[in-house]
Motif scaffolding. Structure first.
Motif, PDB file in Angstrom:
ATOM      1  N   ARG A 166       0.862  -1.188   0.000  1.00 26.04           N
ATOM      2  CA  ARG A 166       0.000   0.000   0.000  1.00 26.04           C
ATOM      3  C   ARG A 166       0.894   1.233   0.000  1.00 26.04           C
ATOM      4  NH1 ARG A 166      -4.948   1.519  -0.308  1.00 26.04           N
ATOM      5  NH2 ARG A 166      -5.789   3.137   1.029  1.00 26.04           N
ATOM      6  N   LEU A 167       0.660   2.087  -0.970  1.00 25.74           N
ATOM      7  CA  LEU A 167       1.414   3.330  -1.085  1.00 25.74           C
ATOM      8  C   LEU A 167       0.456   4.494  -0.882  1.00 25.74           C
ATOM      9  CD1 LEU A 167       3.500   2.652  -4.324  1.00 25.74           C
ATOM     10  CD2 LEU A 167       4.300   2.503  -1.968  1.00 25.74           C
ATOM     11  N   SER A 168       0.990   5.587  -0.372  1.00 23.57           N
ATOM     12  CA  SER A 168       0.186   6.806  -0.300  1.00 23.57           C
ATOM     13  C   SER A 168      -0.095   7.262  -1.735  1.00 23.57           C
ATOM     14  CB  SER A 168       0.936   7.899   0.457  1.00 23.57           C
ATOM     15  OG  SER A 168       2.030   8.366  -0.318  1.00 23.57           O
ATOM     16  N   ALA A 169      -1.079   8.125  -1.892  1.00 24.46           N
ATOM     17  CA  ALA A 169      -1.412   8.633  -3.224  1.00 24.46           C
ATOM     18  C   ALA A 169      -0.198   9.299  -3.863  1.00 24.46           C
ATOM     19  CB  ALA A 169      -2.581   9.605  -3.138  1.00 24.46           C
ATOM     20  N   GLU A 170       0.527  10.085  -3.075  1.00 24.54           N
ATOM     21  CA  GLU A 170       1.704  10.780  -3.618  1.00 24.54           C
ATOM     22  C   GLU A 170       2.813   9.796  -3.979  1.00 24.54           C
ATOM     23  OE1 GLU A 170       4.001  13.823  -5.143  1.00 24.54           O
ATOM     24  OE2 GLU A 170       1.859  13.706  -4.743  1.00 24.54           O
ATOM     25  N   ASP A 171       3.054   8.798  -3.135  1.00 27.94           N
ATOM     26  CA  ASP A 171       4.084   7.795  -3.430  1.00 27.94           C
ATOM     27  C   ASP A 171       3.719   6.990  -4.680  1.00 27.94           C
ATOM     28  OD1 ASP A 171       5.651   8.594  -1.327  1.00 27.94           O
ATOM     29  OD2 ASP A 171       4.990   6.995   0.025  1.00 27.94           O
ATOM     30  N   SER A 172       2.443   6.678  -4.835  1.00 28.79           N
ATOM     31  CA  SER A 172       1.981   5.945  -6.012  1.00 28.79           C
ATOM     32  C   SER A 172       2.190   6.784  -7.267  1.00 28.79           C
ATOM     33  CB  SER A 172       0.506   5.578  -5.851  1.00 28.79           C
ATOM     34  OG  SER A 172       0.068   4.816  -6.939  1.00 28.79           O
ATOM     35  N   ALA A 174      -6.651   1.108 -13.635  1.00 31.26           N
ATOM     36  CA  ALA A 174      -7.619   1.982 -12.959  1.00 31.26           C
ATOM     37  C   ALA A 174      -6.931   2.884 -11.936  1.00 31.26           C
ATOM     38  CB  ALA A 174      -8.704   1.150 -12.286  1.00 31.26           C
ATOM     39  N   ASN A 175      -5.927   2.348 -11.248  1.00 33.20           N
ATOM     40  CA  ASN A 175      -5.192   3.151 -10.272  1.00 33.20           C
ATOM     41  C   ASN A 175      -4.518   4.333 -10.955  1.00 33.20           C
ATOM     42  OD1 ASN A 175      -2.250   3.505  -8.891  1.00 33.20           O
ATOM     43  ND2 ASN A 175      -3.835   3.139  -7.324  1.00 33.20           N
ATOM     44  N   LEU A 176      -3.916   4.086 -12.110  1.00 30.76           N
ATOM     45  CA  LEU A 176      -3.247   5.180 -12.825  1.00 30.76           C
ATOM     46  C   LEU A 176      -4.249   6.152 -13.417  1.00 30.76           C
ATOM     47  CD1 LEU A 176      -0.151   3.501 -14.478  1.00 30.76           C
ATOM     48  CD2 LEU A 176      -0.346   4.686 -12.316  1.00 30.76           C
ATOM     49  N   LEU A 177      -5.395   5.639 -13.867  1.00 31.41           N
ATOM     50  CA  LEU A 177      -6.443   6.539 -14.348  1.00 31.41           C
ATOM     51  C   LEU A 177      -6.881   7.488 -13.232  1.00 31.41           C
ATOM     52  CD1 LEU A 177      -8.795   4.361 -16.580  1.00 31.41           C
ATOM     53  CD2 LEU A 177      -7.499   6.390 -17.266  1.00 31.41           C
ATOM     54  N   HIS A 178      -6.947   6.962 -12.029  1.00 29.78           N
ATOM     55  CA  HIS A 178      -7.320   7.784 -10.875  1.00 29.78           C
ATOM     56  C   HIS A 178      -6.325   8.923 -10.673  1.00 29.78           C
ATOM     57  CE1 HIS A 178      -8.560   8.941  -6.853  1.00 29.78           C
ATOM     58  NE2 HIS A 178      -7.314   8.776  -6.458  1.00 29.78           N
ATOM     59  N   HIS A 179      -5.034   8.637 -10.834  1.00 29.97           N
ATOM     60  CA  HIS A 179      -3.993   9.645 -10.596  1.00 29.97           C
ATOM     61  C   HIS A 179      -3.811  10.619 -11.757  1.00 29.97           C
ATOM     62  CE1 HIS A 179      -2.645   8.127  -6.784  1.00 29.97           C
ATOM     63  NE2 HIS A 179      -2.541   6.909  -7.286  1.00 29.97           N
ATOM     64  N   PHE A 180      -3.953  10.129 -12.999  1.00 34.59           N
ATOM     65  CA  PHE A 180      -3.592  10.945 -14.155  1.00 34.59           C
ATOM     66  C   PHE A 180      -4.747  11.235 -15.113  1.00 34.59           C
ATOM     67  CE2 PHE A 180       0.229   8.682 -12.753  1.00 34.59           C
ATOM     68  CZ  PHE A 180       1.031   9.771 -12.441  1.00 34.59           C
ATOM     69  N   GLY A 181      -5.830  10.503 -15.004  1.00 37.68           N
ATOM     70  CA  GLY A 181      -6.998  10.741 -15.846  1.00 37.68           C
ATOM     71  C   GLY A 181      -6.955  10.081 -17.211  1.00 37.68           C
TER      72      GLY A 181
END
Length: 191
Positions: A7-13, A47-54
């Motif tokens: 598990r990474l923080s949003a910023e670390d991810s 999906a995780n990357l879509l969440h961060h970058f759109g």
């Protein structure tokens, strides 16, 4: 068998994704910087990357911003050291050529230019412009013109330098030496 994910923080991810994207850019070129490839590299989901970058374009723009900020900070620090007599123009030339070559900025910029995706190119241009403004004039030297010359030389070298020097039978560092000589012709240095 299940895969255990750390598990990474949003910023670390986000930072891990940007580092993976930069590595893919350097290793395989800009076409390899996709959400799927980056997600696979860091053990995350699309999906995780879509969440961060759109989108993939959002990832590529974030990569451009990240790279431009890091590169200009390093070069800016070297210019300030040169102004203090702690560095020289060769270091500035080397950093600029390495940024466009080894660090992938040339590949990213050329991809943005050729694809017509200025959303990726704009942060690079804005960050360079901001650095020139922050450094300000120094002893009446044309910093904007010196920067233009150096960036265009470094970009050209990143794209065709090795092929051209080989074709012409010149040493590989010829473009760097020419860039340094050109900078020195503007009045001694880029300070």
């Amino acid at each position: 068998m299940s895969i255990v994910r750390t598990r990474l923080s949003a910023e670390d991810s986000r930072l891990a994704a940007l580092e993976a994207a930069r590595t893919l850019l350097i290793e395989e070129g800009p076409q390899a910087v996709t959400l799927k490839a980056v997600a696979t590299r860091i053990g995350r989901t699309h999906a995780n990357l879509l969440h961060h970058f759109g989108s993939a374009a959002g990832l590529q723009q974030a990569l451009a911003v990240s790279m431009a900020e890091k590169i200009t900070a390093q070069i800016g620090a070297t210019v300030l050291k040169a102004r203090a007599g702690e560095a020289d123009q060769r270091q500035i030339v080397e950093q600029t050529f390495d940024a466009f070559g080894k660090e992938g900025a040339g590949a990213l910029a050329s991809w943005a230019i050729l694809s017509g995706d200025h959303s990726v190119l704009d942060p690079i241009l804005e960050t360079i412009h901001r650095l020139v403004d922050e450094l300000g004039p120094y002893q009446n030297r044309p910093l904007a013109a010196i920067t233009l010359s150096l960036v265009l030389s470094a970009l050209g070298d990143a794209l065709m330098g090795e092929a051209m020097t080989n074709a012409l039978g010149l040493p590989r560092e010829t473009a760097r030496e020419m860039a340094l000589a050109h900078i020195l012709s503007f009045g001694g240095d880029v300070k």
